[in-house]
Design a protein around this motif. Structure first.
Motif, PDB file in Angstrom:
ATOM      1  N   GLU A   2       0.829  -1.204   0.000  1.00 20.01           N
ATOM      2  CA  GLU A   2       0.000   0.000   0.000  1.00 20.01           C
ATOM      3  C   GLU A   2       0.864   1.254   0.000  1.00 20.01           C
ATOM      4  O   GLU A   2       1.964   1.266   0.550  1.00 20.01           O
ATOM      5  N   HIS A   3       0.354   2.278  -0.634  1.00 19.19           N
ATOM      6  CA  HIS A   3       1.057   3.558  -0.655  1.00 19.19           C
ATOM      7  C   HIS A   3       0.267   4.557   0.160  1.00 19.19           C
ATOM      8  O   HIS A   3      -0.954   4.605   0.080  1.00 19.19           O
ATOM      9  N   THR A   4       0.982   5.352   0.911  1.00 22.35           N
ATOM     10  CA  THR A   4       0.319   6.400   1.670  1.00 22.35           C
ATOM     11  C   THR A   4       0.330   7.676   0.844  1.00 22.35           C
ATOM     12  O   THR A   4       1.380   8.127   0.396  1.00 22.35           O
ATOM     13  N   VAL A   5      -0.842   8.199   0.606  1.00 23.43           N
ATOM     14  CA  VAL A   5      -0.965   9.416  -0.200  1.00 23.43           C
ATOM     15  C   VAL A   5      -1.688  10.459   0.642  1.00 23.43           C
ATOM     16  O   VAL A   5      -2.706  10.156   1.280  1.00 23.43           O
ATOM     17  N   ASN A   6      -1.128  11.648   0.659  1.00 23.66           N
ATOM     18  CA  ASN A   6      -1.766  12.739   1.397  1.00 23.66           C
ATOM     19  C   ASN A   6      -2.563  13.606   0.429  1.00 23.66           C
ATOM     20  O   ASN A   6      -2.071  13.958  -0.632  1.00 23.66           O
ATOM     21  N   SER A   7      -3.761  13.910   0.859  1.00 19.52           N
ATOM     22  CA  SER A   7      -4.648  14.689   0.003  1.00 19.52           C
ATOM     23  C   SER A   7      -5.315  15.770   0.830  1.00 19.52           C
ATOM     24  O   SER A   7      -5.828  15.498   1.921  1.00 19.52           O
ATOM     25  N   THR A   8      -5.305  16.991   0.305  1.00 24.52           N
ATOM     26  CA  THR A   8      -5.999  18.052   1.044  1.00 24.52           C
ATOM     27  C   THR A   8      -7.503  17.769   1.085  1.00 24.52           C
ATOM     28  O   THR A   8      -8.178  18.162   2.018  1.00 24.52           O
ATOM     29  N   ARG A   9      -8.000  17.070   0.081  1.00 23.54           N
ATOM     30  CA  ARG A   9      -9.440  16.786   0.053  1.00 23.54           C
ATOM     31  C   ARG A   9      -9.812  15.572   0.895  1.00 23.54           C
ATOM     32  O   ARG A   9     -10.847  15.561   1.547  1.00 23.54           O
ATOM     33  N   PHE A  10      -8.973  14.568   0.842  1.00 27.38           N
ATOM     34  CA  PHE A  10      -9.388  13.273   1.401  1.00 27.38           C
ATOM     35  C   PHE A  10      -8.568  12.835   2.612  1.00 27.38           C
ATOM     36  O   PHE A  10      -8.781  11.752   3.144  1.00 27.38           O
ATOM     37  N   PRO A  16      -3.771   0.992  -2.730  1.00 27.96           N
ATOM     38  CA  PRO A  16      -3.103  -0.232  -3.193  1.00 27.96           C
ATOM     39  C   PRO A  16      -2.226   0.052  -4.407  1.00 27.96           C
ATOM     40  O   PRO A  16      -2.520   0.946  -5.205  1.00 27.96           O
ATOM     41  N   GLU A  17      -1.181  -0.726  -4.519  1.00 25.40           N
ATOM     42  CA  GLU A  17      -0.208  -0.551  -5.610  1.00 25.40           C
ATOM     43  C   GLU A  17      -0.896  -0.469  -6.977  1.00 25.40           C
ATOM     44  O   GLU A  17      -0.529   0.340  -7.826  1.00 25.40           O
ATOM     45  N   GLU A  18      -1.919  -1.310  -7.184  1.00 24.83           N
ATOM     46  CA  GLU A  18      -2.528  -1.358  -8.516  1.00 24.83           C
ATOM     47  C   GLU A  18      -3.301  -0.087  -8.863  1.00 24.83           C
ATOM     48  O   GLU A  18      -3.691   0.106 -10.012  1.00 24.83           O
TER      49      GLU A  18
END
Lengths: 145, 87
Positions: A2-10, A16-18
């Motif tokens: 899994e990748h951790t993604v930061n989002s101002t919206r979410f 997941p990688e895919e």
């Protein structure tokens, strides 16, 4: 993985990688090299391309064929060679959504769709005549009439 | 901005791998040939500008406007076999 993604919206999300898509050339004029394709709601019509680095860069996208059953994407030979997709039918196609107050005012960019193949995405110029700002519901209205 | 005067058939090099050729001049129209590595994207400026602006506008979307909207009833998950092919 899994990748951790930061989002101002979410907020902070595990992706997941895919669902991670590389855009070697970014999106036209706005950049971005890696996006997470977020499915916020399984039953929803829209997904989001959230940039993996720029928290505030996210664009809603949708499946054009759901709204424009006759939509087609044609590429110039040079473009097809550049992105390594000979036949757009081999790729997943998404179009960027311009949201508005009311659904009737939403539009989608049929001129510059996104093709995704093997988790690599490219925003391309459609050689088949298509509007930059097609009212989202116009394709279905046309079909129903 | 660098300004260079060229005649039809003459070229301009940008670095070692981008070649701009003046193909033809006819009245107010100039035909330009461009040879560049495939990784260099080439657009007519006005088209690039319109798509850029549309991308920027889309990127201002508020999730609250979008979530909860279901796809249309006759949603097709698979594309037609001829999708994407020219007529």
């Amino acid at each position: 993985m899994e990748h951790t993604v930061n989002s101002t919206r979410f907020g902070t999300i595990e992706v997941p990688e895919e669902a991670m898509i590389d855009f070697p050339a970014g999106l036209i004029g706005v950049g971005g090299r890696r996006f997470a394709l977020l499915t916020r709601e399984q039953s929803g019509a829209f997904k989001w391309l959230q940039d993996a680095e720029q928290d505030d860069l996210a664009l809603p996208v949708t499946d054009p064929f759901a709204f424009f059953p006759d939509y087609e994407v044609c590429l110039s030979d040079d473009e097809a060679e550049r992105i390594g997709i000979e036949d757009p039918a081999e790729a997943d196609v998404l179009v960027i959504v311009r949201a508005a107050e009311a659904l009737e005012e939403f539009s989608v960019n049929l001129l510059a769709p996104i093709l995704i193949s093997r988790r690599v995405g490219h925003q391309v110029i459609n050689e088949s005549p298509a509007p930059l700002r097609a009212p989202l519901l116009s394709g279905l209205a046309e079909k129903a009439s | 901005m660098l300004t260079i005067t060229r005649r039809p058939g003459e070229r301009i090099m940008i670095g070692d791998d981008i070649v701009i050729e003046i193909v033809e001049v006819a009245g107010t129209t100039v035909r330009v040939g461009i040879t560049a590595p495939r990784s260099r994207l080439i657009y007519r400026e006005e088209l690039w500008e319109r798509v850029k602006q549309e991308n920027e506008e889309a990127a201002r979307a508020d999730p609250n406007r979008i979530e909860g909207l279901a796809p249309p009833g006759e949603r097709r998950t698979k594309r037609g076999k001829d999708a994407g092919r020219p007529e």
